[in-house]
Scaffold this motif. Sequence first.
Motif, PDB file in Angstrom:
ATOM      1  N   GLU A 133      70.819  88.911  30.594  1.00  0.00           N
ATOM      2  CA  GLU A 133      70.510  88.160  31.807  1.00  0.00           C
ATOM      3  C   GLU A 133      69.838  86.830  31.477  1.00  0.00           C
ATOM      4  N   ARG A 136      72.496  84.504  30.409  1.00  0.00           N
ATOM      5  CA  ARG A 136      73.309  84.067  31.550  1.00  0.00           C
ATOM      6  C   ARG A 136      72.588  82.982  32.342  1.00  0.00           C
ATOM      7  N   ARG A 139      72.658  79.671  30.577  1.00  0.00           N
ATOM      8  CA  ARG A 139      73.964  79.004  30.675  1.00  0.00           C
ATOM      9  C   ARG A 139      74.158  78.382  32.052  1.00  0.00           C
ATOM     10  N   THR A 140      73.858  79.120  33.102  1.00  0.00           N
ATOM     11  CA  THR A 140      74.145  78.640  34.454  1.00  0.00           C
ATOM     12  C   THR A 140      73.164  77.564  34.917  1.00  0.00           C
TER      13      THR A 140
END
Length: 282
Positions: A133, A136, A139-140
């Motif tokens: 998580e 993630r 990255r976002t």
Amino acid sequence: MASWLGLLAIEDSMTQYWPFSGLVRQNTLRERLIVSMDLRDRADALKLVDRLARVVGMFKVGRALFIGGGPDFIREIRRRGAEVFLDLKFHDSPQKVLRAAVEATRLGVKMFDIHPYGSNGGSTDMMTRTRAEVARICRTEGLRRPSILAVATLADTKSQNSFSRLPGSSDRVTEIARFAADASLDGVVTWPHEVTRVRNTCGRRFIIVTSGVQLREPGNTTSNTLTAADAIRAGADYVVIGSPIWRAAEPLHAVREITDDIERGLRNSPRRTFEILNPRPV
């Protein structure tokens, strides 16, 4: 032509001794030192940051300071250009640990730690989900990914829901380190005397942060205490030192003594120069 060859020879000579020269040498040494700010007063802690930010790699913020200052305290340290190791040992249900890890990431800390068991214990699921998580979110949201460490110094904590023993595991610390590595965590926090076994178990790319090292005592060659040099020589990436620095009459002098000791450890490290100068840190 001769002149050109001469310059190459000089450059080659400089490269040979490059690991311990000039700015690169100092940056390499300072990155290894984490100052633990076990201070009660937020203002005193920020004064310490102002004084040492340019000569140490990171500042460790534990529960007392975090409760007193909150996320804004971490942001204030970051605004001063310093890096933070957030030492809160997140320990709750997997979902709550995950949420805390995401918020720590958004604060911009360089590393943080989690309890290897979680409140439910028994598997690597919490560590694996947390790592995924955080990656993630980075990255976002375009964030720097912090290093996530398991706290192996809690290895003697008794829990009926603790991991089952690993086949061939020699002790609890190396067992936790192996679980952390299998869950793709970046490393562990452990004691100096456990560094060699963790390094041998988890390999050269695994981050080892160690606390509990002692300052070198001039002329004392019989002490059984482990110094920063001993920890680095054994394979540690970072050493955490607190009161010997901020209680010193001259904290900058204390830092210099410690980085000199770290250099002694690097010079005698069996690891290759490339591995020493390109630490696993984030």
